[in-house]
Structures are given as C-alpha cells and as structure tokens.
Design a protein around this motif. Structure first.
Motif, PDB file in Angstrom:
ATOM      1  N   SER A   1       0.831  -1.209   0.000  1.00  0.00           N
ATOM      2  CA  SER A   1       0.000   0.000   0.000  1.00  0.00           C
ATOM      3  C   SER A   1       0.866   1.259   0.000  1.00  0.00           C
ATOM      4  N   MET A   2       2.042   1.166   0.637  1.00  0.00           N
ATOM      5  CA  MET A   2       2.999   2.279   0.619  1.00  0.00           C
ATOM      6  C   MET A   2       3.474   2.516  -0.816  1.00  0.00           C
ATOM      7  N   LEU A   3       3.900   1.440  -1.477  1.00  0.00           N
ATOM      8  CA  LEU A   3       4.421   1.558  -2.839  1.00  0.00           C
ATOM      9  C   LEU A   3       3.341   2.053  -3.794  1.00  0.00           C
ATOM     10  N   ALA A   4       2.094   1.593  -3.600  1.00  0.00           N
ATOM     11  CA  ALA A   4       0.993   2.010  -4.474  1.00  0.00           C
ATOM     12  C   ALA A   4       0.807   3.518  -4.398  1.00  0.00           C
ATOM     13  N   ALA A   5       0.808   4.052  -3.168  1.00  0.00           N
ATOM     14  CA  ALA A   5       0.581   5.490  -2.971  1.00  0.00           C
ATOM     15  C   ALA A   5       1.706   6.320  -3.581  1.00  0.00           C
ATOM     16  N   ALA A   6       2.949   5.945  -3.319  1.00  0.00           N
ATOM     17  CA  ALA A   6       4.087   6.730  -3.808  1.00  0.00           C
ATOM     18  C   ALA A   6       4.250   6.588  -5.326  1.00  0.00           C
ATOM     19  N   ALA A   7       3.997   5.389  -5.849  1.00  0.00           N
ATOM     20  CA  ALA A   7       4.120   5.177  -7.296  1.00  0.00           C
ATOM     21  C   ALA A   7       3.095   6.040  -8.023  1.00  0.00           C
ATOM     22  N   MET A   8       1.899   6.116  -7.460  1.00  0.00           N
ATOM     23  CA  MET A   8       0.839   6.960  -8.027  1.00  0.00           C
ATOM     24  C   MET A   8       1.341   8.404  -8.128  1.00  0.00           C
ATOM     25  N   ALA A   9       2.051   8.856  -7.068  1.00  0.00           N
ATOM     26  CA  ALA A   9       2.475  10.253  -6.996  1.00  0.00           C
ATOM     27  C   ALA A   9       3.613  10.602  -7.956  1.00  0.00           C
ATOM     28  N   ILE A  10       4.564   9.699  -8.136  1.00  0.00           N
ATOM     29  CA  ILE A  10       5.752  10.101  -8.918  1.00  0.00           C
ATOM     30  C   ILE A  10       6.114   9.129 -10.059  1.00  0.00           C
ATOM     31  N   ALA A  11       5.156   8.362 -10.536  1.00  0.00           N
ATOM     32  CA  ALA A  11       5.442   7.373 -11.594  1.00  0.00           C
ATOM     33  C   ALA A  11       6.102   8.008 -12.811  1.00  0.00           C
ATOM     34  N   HIS A  12       5.723   9.277 -13.118  1.00  0.00           N
ATOM     35  CA  HIS A  12       6.287   9.933 -14.312  1.00  0.00           C
ATOM     36  C   HIS A  12       7.783  10.181 -14.187  1.00  0.00           C
ATOM     37  N   LYS A  13       8.320  10.042 -12.976  1.00  0.00           N
ATOM     38  CA  LYS A  13       9.773  10.198 -12.798  1.00  0.00           C
ATOM     39  C   LYS A  13      10.496   8.859 -12.894  1.00  0.00           C
ATOM     40  N   ARG A  14       9.762   7.821 -13.211  1.00  0.00           N
ATOM     41  CA  ARG A  14      10.334   6.497 -13.415  1.00  0.00           C
ATOM     42  C   ARG A  14      11.211   6.007 -12.253  1.00  0.00           C
ATOM     43  N   PRO A  15      10.607   5.950 -11.043  1.00  0.00           N
ATOM     44  CA  PRO A  15      11.370   5.418  -9.898  1.00  0.00           C
ATOM     45  C   PRO A  15      11.499   3.897 -10.003  1.00  0.00           C
ATOM     46  N   LEU A  16      12.509   3.368  -9.298  1.00  0.00           N
ATOM     47  CA  LEU A  16      12.641   1.908  -9.144  1.00  0.00           C
ATOM     48  C   LEU A  16      11.839   1.503  -7.913  1.00  0.00           C
ATOM     49  N   LEU A  17      10.991   0.492  -8.042  1.00  0.00           N
ATOM     50  CA  LEU A  17      10.173   0.043  -6.908  1.00  0.00           C
ATOM     51  C   LEU A  17      10.890  -1.057  -6.129  1.00  0.00           C
ATOM     52  N   TYR A  18      10.950  -0.892  -4.816  1.00  0.00           N
ATOM     53  CA  TYR A  18      11.537  -1.902  -3.941  1.00  0.00           C
ATOM     54  C   TYR A  18      10.515  -2.268  -2.875  1.00  0.00           C
ATOM     55  N   ALA A  19      10.012  -3.418  -2.778  1.00  0.00           N
ATOM     56  CA  ALA A  19      10.334  -4.603  -3.552  1.00  0.00           C
ATOM     57  C   ALA A  19       9.121  -5.523  -3.550  1.00  0.00           C
ATOM     58  N   ALA A  20       9.107  -6.448  -4.537  1.00  0.00           N
ATOM     59  CA  ALA A  20       8.153  -7.561  -4.517  1.00  0.00           C
ATOM     60  C   ALA A  20       8.804  -8.724  -3.783  1.00  0.00           C
ATOM     61  N   THR A  21       8.044  -9.382  -2.927  1.00  0.00           N
ATOM     62  CA  THR A  21       8.574 -10.534  -2.177  1.00  0.00           C
ATOM     63  C   THR A  21       7.695 -11.758  -2.446  1.00  0.00           C
ATOM     64  N   MET A  22       8.029 -12.864  -1.821  1.00  0.00           N
ATOM     65  CA  MET A  22       7.244 -14.089  -1.973  1.00  0.00           C
ATOM     66  C   MET A  22       5.814 -13.875  -1.451  1.00  0.00           C
ATOM     67  N   ASP A  23       5.643 -12.877  -0.586  1.00  0.00           N
ATOM     68  CA  ASP A  23       4.316 -12.599  -0.019  1.00  0.00           C
ATOM     69  C   ASP A  23       3.547 -11.544  -0.802  1.00  0.00           C
ATOM     70  N   THR A  24       4.262 -10.578  -1.374  1.00  0.00           N
ATOM     71  CA  THR A  24       3.577  -9.407  -1.949  1.00  0.00           C
ATOM     72  C   THR A  24       3.640  -9.355  -3.474  1.00  0.00           C
ATOM     73  N   TRP A  25       4.127 -10.413  -4.129  1.00  0.00           N
ATOM     74  CA  TRP A  25       4.382 -10.379  -5.573  1.00  0.00           C
ATOM     75  C   TRP A  25       3.166  -9.953  -6.385  1.00  0.00           C
TER      76      TRP A  25
END
Lengths: 397, 471
Positions: B173-197
């Motif tokens: 949910s943290m990554l979803a919110a921040a990605a929504m805000a700055i996706a146009h800056k092409r950030p690297l997302l950290y991270a997908a895990t065995m639980d959250t893939w």
C-alpha cells in the motif's frame, strides 16, 4: 564471530590507537515471439509465462535454481611455509596456502582449500611510515625482534615478513652476515614461520637472500623475491637449503610465466609463490586485481606456469595519498588509512590472493574477519535479512 | 560463456546503404564496432526512423541484447542506467554501467531535513584523474509505515531533486501510494517478495516501472519469484537475493556470483537482470548512542564486496568522505576498460610562464601519476617544465622496479624534447620514488639530479623552498 584469543586485541578501538573521538567498547567487528534457440528450461518457463499473461497467475510459479558449475581441470599447488621440530625446524606451527580447485570464493563450486593468511611487515631499521601506522609501531622501530613479537602477540599476524632493507647500498649497506644476525634474533623472538624480504637492491639482493637461505636451513622460509633481473642465486640457495621463493614481477603476466619457467629449473612447484605487484586502491589496483583473477583461472584451466599461490604487498595501499594526507575534510585519517588498506586487501582477496603482507593492525584484523566470514556458506535465516526499508537510523550518523 | 554476436551476424540486419549517418565509413565498419561494443545501435538512426527497417530492428535488438539487460531509473539527464553487462570477468571484455550508488532518505523527515539530506547527497564529490566522482541516486525509505507520509515525501523529493529515485518499502500500500504520486519520474520500486508479488507486480505493470524482486538468501525462491513476476507481465526486474553481512557475507557473495554466472556463462536468461545489494542493512544492528564508526566500517566492507562481486546498484546510508572515497575509487578501478592503457602522451609540458631559469622535473606517463603531479604543480602556482617519460603507462615505483623507467629513458626524453636548449641550468628534479636511479641518471644525462618529494603533494613546498637550485 569467532572469539579471539585472550592475549590478542579484541576490539577495533584499540587498534585505531589514539583516535580519541572513538569510544568503541564492547563492539565486535565482528513475449511475443518465442525464440527457437532458447534452452528447453527457459522455453518451458516462457511458455508458462505466456499462458499466464492471458489468465494471470493465481499463485507462485515454482522454479528451481541450478548452480552454474564450471569445469576446472587442474588445481593450484599447495605451498607450506615454516617447519616444526618434526620437519627439522624450530617453528611452533607451519602455514599452508593454495591447493584451490575453484575460482576464489566460488563456494558453490568448492570452498578454498587453505584460507588466505596475513604476514605482518617488520623492518630491520626505522622507516618512514604514515602517521596512522607509525603510532602503532613507534616503540619497536629500533628493534626488529620486539617488532615481530608485537605483530604476532598483539596484532595476530599468522606469519612475519622481515624486510632487510638496511642491506641496500643507499640505506646502510648492511652485510649479508650482519643481516643474518637480525634474522636469528627474529627467529628467537617469535615461533611463527618467518619470511625474508630483500631491499630491492640488484647488487645486494642475491647475496643477502642466499645468506638468509643458509641461516634459515630447516625453517622453510619464503625468500622475497626472485625477479627477472636477480633470480639465479636465490633459486640455487633455495634449492640447496629447501626454502620457498617468491617469484615477483611487475604487472606483466607473460613475464610472470617466464620467470616461473626459469625457476622450475631449480625448484619444485611446492617451492614457488607468485606476486604480480600490488598497486594501491585508486592507483592501479585494477591491474593487480585482474592479474590475480587471470592467474588463478589460468592455473585452474591447466596453465602449469600459473598454478601457484599468490602473494600481495598490500602495504602498498598506503602509497595512495587519500590514505594518509592530513586533510580533515576527507575524514579522520586514523580511519581513512586502515579502511584504504582493508579495501585494497578485500578486492584482492576476492580476486584470489593467498598471502597478504600488511601493516595496520585494524586492517590485519579486518582481513582475518573477512576470511572467516567468506570461507563457507552459512545457513542464513530471515533474521539475517532485516527489513532495512523501515529501520530507524538516528539523524546525523 | 554466452556467445556475443559477431559483425557477420549483425551486418545483414543493418540497412546496408552505407549512408555514414552513424559516423562510420560504411555499414560493415559499424557492424564491426557493434561487435566490439564500442558503438550503440541507436547511432544507426535510419533503423529507427524508417518503417521498412522495423523487422530488422526488432531482430537486431534481440541479437545484441546483453546477457544482463540494461534498466533505466529516473528521467532526463540524471537518469541512471544499470546492468547492460556482457561478461562475467572484466578481463573478458570490460564492464559497462558502473555500480550505481543510491543513498537513503527517511520519509519521516520534515521538509528541512529532506532538503538538507538531498543537498548532502547531491554535493558529495571528489576530483579523481580529472573527473568528479559522484553518487547516483536517492533511496526513499518508508520508515513512517504510513502510505500518505511516504507519498508526500516522494512528492517533495521530486521538487527538490532531478536525481533518480528508488521507492523502498515492503508494504504494497505504501508503494501504491508513492508510485501513483511520482510514476512519471520512473522510480525503481523496492520490492516484490514471496508474499507481496501479486499486489506489487500489478503496481509495476500499471505504471510501467522497474521492480526489484527480493528474497531472503534463497535462490530457489528468487527463481520462483522472477518466473512469477514475468508471468504477470513485469519485464524490467532487478534481482535482490538479500544482503547478509559479517558471518553471512560468504553466502551473500556466493549468491551474487551464482546469479551473475548463471546469466553470463550458463546462458540462463531467467537471471539476465541487474543485481541489487543493500549494504545499508548493517544499520539494523545499530543502537542509538553507539559510536557509528564500526557500523560504517562494516557497511564499507559489505559495499566493497558488492562492487567487486557484480552488484549493479547498491543502497548505502553513510555519506562520509572516509567511507565513500574508497568505494568510489574501487568502482572506478573495477570499471576501467582493461584494454585501454591508462596512459597520457609522453612529451614536455609547460606550466605557467616558462623561461630559462625555471625548474625541470620529470614523471611517468601513467595517467594517474601524471594528473596527480599536474594538479600539484598547478596548485603550487609555479613556472616549470615537466618531462613526461614514456613508461608504457606505469607508475614511478612500478616502472623503476620493472625497468620501464631507466636512466637511459630519462636521457632519451631530455634529448628528444630539446630541454637543454630551453633552460640555462642542468638540474633535473627526479620523483622521490625514482631515487634509486638518480646516480645512473646523472651519468646518462650529464645533468645534476635532485631527488624530489616521495609524494607529489610535497612539490609546492619543495619548489618554494628553492633548494633544488642549490649546489
């Protein structure tokens, strides 16, 4: 962490010396088109993936990791330095290096046969040293025997290298027989194997190392070094008195092979260690790094002229001005110097070096720690991989 | 080893018009340079501009794709490319795209705190062989564990800096919110895990962002996670098998080595992605109030191991000169092209206003030696001649030992550059490290040799004292 022997320094703060800002007690350093050329496994997974895109995976698609084993046809020779009473010497232990069957630290292939060791440098006369090094040696600079005791008892050196630099014609021109007296004093002072270094004076190195081979008869010492210019008298003496020879060249793999070829006219493979020259971090370290990687791989793949354990004059790290310059804006040199020596050593450790000639006590301890940490795969648990994304780190550190 | 395409495989897929737009004489010359990896495909603009080449382009891109894919983080001039590696060992060819250093920032800092840390990261620099060593990116950590705070910090960050950003949280949910805000800056997302893939994979697909796959030391898990993410449609993946330090360092180094070897030597395309390590993990053991130097020491060792053993991007906390100087130097060394000799041209260099009275010094043509000496002489602000002797690109100490710097070579250089005609004295200042050959040099040249300082940082003082002129 492996607990250290009680008589040895056990925390880095002592090793940094008088760096007053440091109070480090109780710390241990402790898909569009499937390519026909894809391999079957990948192909299969890609098909699974292509199907999944249409449906979307509902659960994890299980896959296995296949260790990428290499094929190495040869091994590196084992070289033993030092000799106990049983072998005709007076040392309390021997050290063996080399014997590897895989590239350095490729644990999935094979762990190192013998872990790398540290030799602390001892000089037979006071020399100019960076302040961060000198502070640890100023009491013993006039006395090589005391110097040797300090590096073994306090700093945990595996072996000692006695550099007979005063034999240089420009630095006192000590005679080979007077230099031999210093060797005897050091042999009396410590019980670990010792290595003998010459001054790098083309006129004197031959006679000095020949004499050293003679007085160390039975001790199986390492004579440093035979070079393309001066090798015959050293090889002859090493053969006669059964010593080991460091074959030293200057960043040239073909020259290294040539010198090794000449040395085997007198010596058995178990009597040779090679040194392609170490330049400091930032000052040509990549040459030494790549030479060592190529030498180890060449040896493993069957080049008999390169199947020898490797040595590094790691103390050369201090030639980098960033290691010792008194520039506060670069941070405290009490830390900058030893980290420079440590990182120089670490890069070469990963390249495949076996014997480190070093000076700063914190760097010596760091390499011992690294060898301990790197030498085997430990079973790790989730606790070893904390969630670093949410830890709180105090501001300003 | 994975086979890299040769010019004869590349050539048939080029336009074949010999138009010279790329700067090469013809398409074959371009194909040859492509095979040597000294030009980029993008230089062949007709391939991209003309529709009739579309099929050829697709085939070419497949053919020349490096065993380790290249991934871009950020946008604009400050964007950083990671991966793109062709070989396992640097001596096999060379390494491209030096390890990117991303420094962390906590999302719970106030505006001033954020701005201060950004500035410190951006300002970290050191001049080395005529270039500025710098850090590369910012890793925003979700310490607050609050999606809103995290997204707000991300928004503030893009106002403060053009630098590439990595959004770091294990909570989808943290990554979803921040990605929504700055996706146009092409950030690297950290991270997908065995639980959250599933959730994190969807965020990456939705915004078209590169994504880190993280597992805790287990390579079978990583194989499973990457296979699943690709099935989900994530194409730009960065691999993080987990960074354990100290007693776990052997396992970490072994995992990274196995992954890179799988992709480059065993030709396993599944792992043909950049590798990420997190030396910052050592801070999990740090207790407030302790002296931080030992934690920093461990961070440097972990990072140095990562740079040597195949990390394409590292996340660090320490910003000290004494921690990041050795790391940036190590990166420079490991990523130096092993084929190119690091040498400058031999010759006679003039500093300031030269006349018949100025001192004459000599040094070697090893680039690092030369640039260091050059900067020290400039700093001294003196007028001087510097004879640069051809030592085949070796430093003074190595060249003396290896007989690449000899009295005869020095004499030849003095002769060749006509130094005797330019000055009215016969005094030559030798590098301190070449003291051994000073006697021979006097004999070979007929000049008086004065031995200068061991390190060229002593040159200003040495010249100012004027002792070189004394008999």
């Amino acid at each position: 962490m492996t607990p250290l022997k009680e008589d040895k320094t056990s925390s880095l703060d002592e090793l940094f010396g008088e760096f007053s800002e440091l109070t480090l007690e109780n710390v241990t350093i402790e898909v569009d088109e499937l390519k026909i050329s894809l391999r079957p496994m990948v192909q299969q997974m890609a098909r699974a993936a292509a199907r999944a895109v249409l449906t979307g995976p509902k659960s994890l698609i299980s896959a296995k990791f296949v260790p990428p084993l290499g094929e190495y046809t040869s091994s590196i020779h084992e070289v033993t330095i030092g000799s106990t009473k049983a072998g005709g010497g007076t040392r309390s232990k021997t050290v063996t290096i080399g014997g590897h069957t895989a590239p350095a630290w490729d644990l999935f292939q094979a762990p190192p046969k013998h872990p790398p060791i540290v030799a602390a440098d001892v000089f037979d006369m006071p020399i100019s040293l960076a302040k961060a090094v000198k502070m640890h040696y100023k009491e013993v600079m006039e006395d090589p025997a005391e110097w040797a005791k300090l590096v073994v008892d306090k700093f945990g050196a595996d072996v000692v290298t006695l550099h007979l630099i005063s034999t240089d014609r420009r630095l006192g021109d000590t005679s080979p027989s007077d230099a031999a007296k210093t060797i005897e004093e050091v042999l009396q002072a410590v019980k670990v194997p010792i290595l003998i270094g010459s001054a790098g004076d083309p006129e004197k190195d031959g006679p000095v190392l020949a004499k050293a081979a003679e007085v160390c008869e039975g001790e199986r010492t390492l004579l440093c070094s035979a070079t393309v210019d001066v090798y015959e008298p050293i090889a002859v003496a090493a053969k006669k008195y059964d010593q080991v020879v460091l074959s030293w060249t200057s960043l040239d793999i073909n020259q290294q092979k040539e010198l090794n070829r000449r040395l085997v006219d007198w010596l058995r493979p178990e009597q040779i260690v090679i040194d392609p020259t170490t330049a400091a971090l930032g000052y040509g370290l990549e040459y030494a790094f790549t030479m060592m990687q190529r030498m180890r791989l060449g040896g493993l793949l069957g080049d008999s002229e390169l199947q020898y354990p490797i040595s590094s004059g790691t103390t050369n790290a201090w030639a980098a001005r960033e290691a010792w310059l008194n520039l506060p804006e670069l941070g405290p040199r009490e830390l900058r110097g030893p980290i420079w020596e440590s990182v120089t050593a670490l890069a070469l450790l990963l390249a495949g070096n076996d014997l480190f000639m070093m000076m700063h006590p914190a760097a010596i301890k760091t390499i011992h720690d690294l060898v301990d940490w790197l030498r085997e795969r430990r079973t790790t648990t989730a606790d070893d991989y904390p969630d670093w994304t949410s830890i709180s780190i105090p501001e300003g550190v | 080893m994975a086979k890299l395409p040769g010019p004869l495989e590349i050539y048939p897929l080029l336009p074949g018009t010999n138009c010279k737009v790329c700067g090469e004489a013809n398409c074959m010359a371009f194909a040859t340079k492509m095979a040597e990896h000294t030009v980029k495909l993008k230089a062949c603009t007709p391939l991209y501009e003309e529709q009739k080449y579309a099929k050829k382009l697709t085939k070419l891109e497949d053919l020349v794709r490096p065993p380790i894919r290249e991934i871009t983080i950020g946008v604009g001039d400050k964007a950083v490319n990671i991966g793109g590696k062709l070989v396992l060992y640097r001596h096999d060819l060379r390494y491209s795209n030096p390890t990117a250093f991303f420094l962390d920032i906590s999302d719970n800092l106030d505006s001033d705190g954020l701005a201060k840390r950004v500035k410190e990261i951006e300002d970290w620099t050191y001049i080395y062989i005529g270039q500025n060593l710098r850090l590369d990116g910012i890793a925003l950590r979700g310490v607050s564990k609050d999606p809103k705070t995290f997204a707000n910090a991300a928004k503030k960050l893009i106002e403060l800096t053009e630098w590439p950003i990595m959004l770091c949280s294990l909570d989808p949910s943290m990554l979803a919110a921040a990605a929504m805000a700055i996706a146009h800056k092409r950030p690297l997302l950290y991270a997908a895990t065995m639980d959250t893939w599933s959730e994190v994979g969807e965020i990456a697909v939705k915004h078209g962002l590169p994504l880190v796959a993280h597992t805790s030391g287990n390579l079978n898990d990583l194989a499973t996670l990457v296979t699943t993410l690709r099935a989900l449609g994530v194409n730009e993946i960065v691999l993080d098998p987990g960074t354990a330090s100290k007693a776990g360092l052997g396992t970490t180094v072994d995992n990274f080595t196995q992954l890179r070897r799988s992709a480059t030597v065993a030709d396993n395309e599944l792992f043909g992605f950049p590798l990420l390590s997190t030396p910052i993990s050592v801070w999990a053991d740090y207790q407030d109030g302790e002296a931080p130097e030992l934690t920093k020491w461990d961070e440097v060792l972990t990072a140095a191991s990562s740079i040597v053993r195949y990390s394409d991007i590292v996340v660090l906390h320490s910003l000290d000169m004494w921690t990041n100087l050795p790391l940036t130097f190590l990166r420079s060394n490991i990523y130096t092209d092993p084929v190119k000799p690091v040498a400058v041209e031999a010759g006679l260099v003039e500093f300031g206003e030269v006349g018949p009275d100025v001192p004459v010094m000599y040094t070697t043509n090893f680039a690092l030696t030369y640039f260091t000496v050059e900067s020290d002489i400039k700093q001294a602000g003196v007028n001087a001649y510097l004879v640069v002797v051809d030592t085949e690109g070796m430093s003074v100490q190595s060249a003396v030992a290896g007989r690449k710097l000899t009295a005869d070579k020095v004499a030849e250089s003095l002769q060749e550059y006509g130094v005797a005609d330019k000055v009215n004295h016969r005094i030559l200042i030798s590098p301190g490290m070449a003291a051994r050959i000073s006697g021979e040099t006097e004999e070979a040249t007929g000049w008086t040799v004065k031995v200068g300082p061991q390190d060229s940082s002593g040159i200003p003082k040495y010249l100012q004292e004027g002792k070189w002129k004394e008999e």
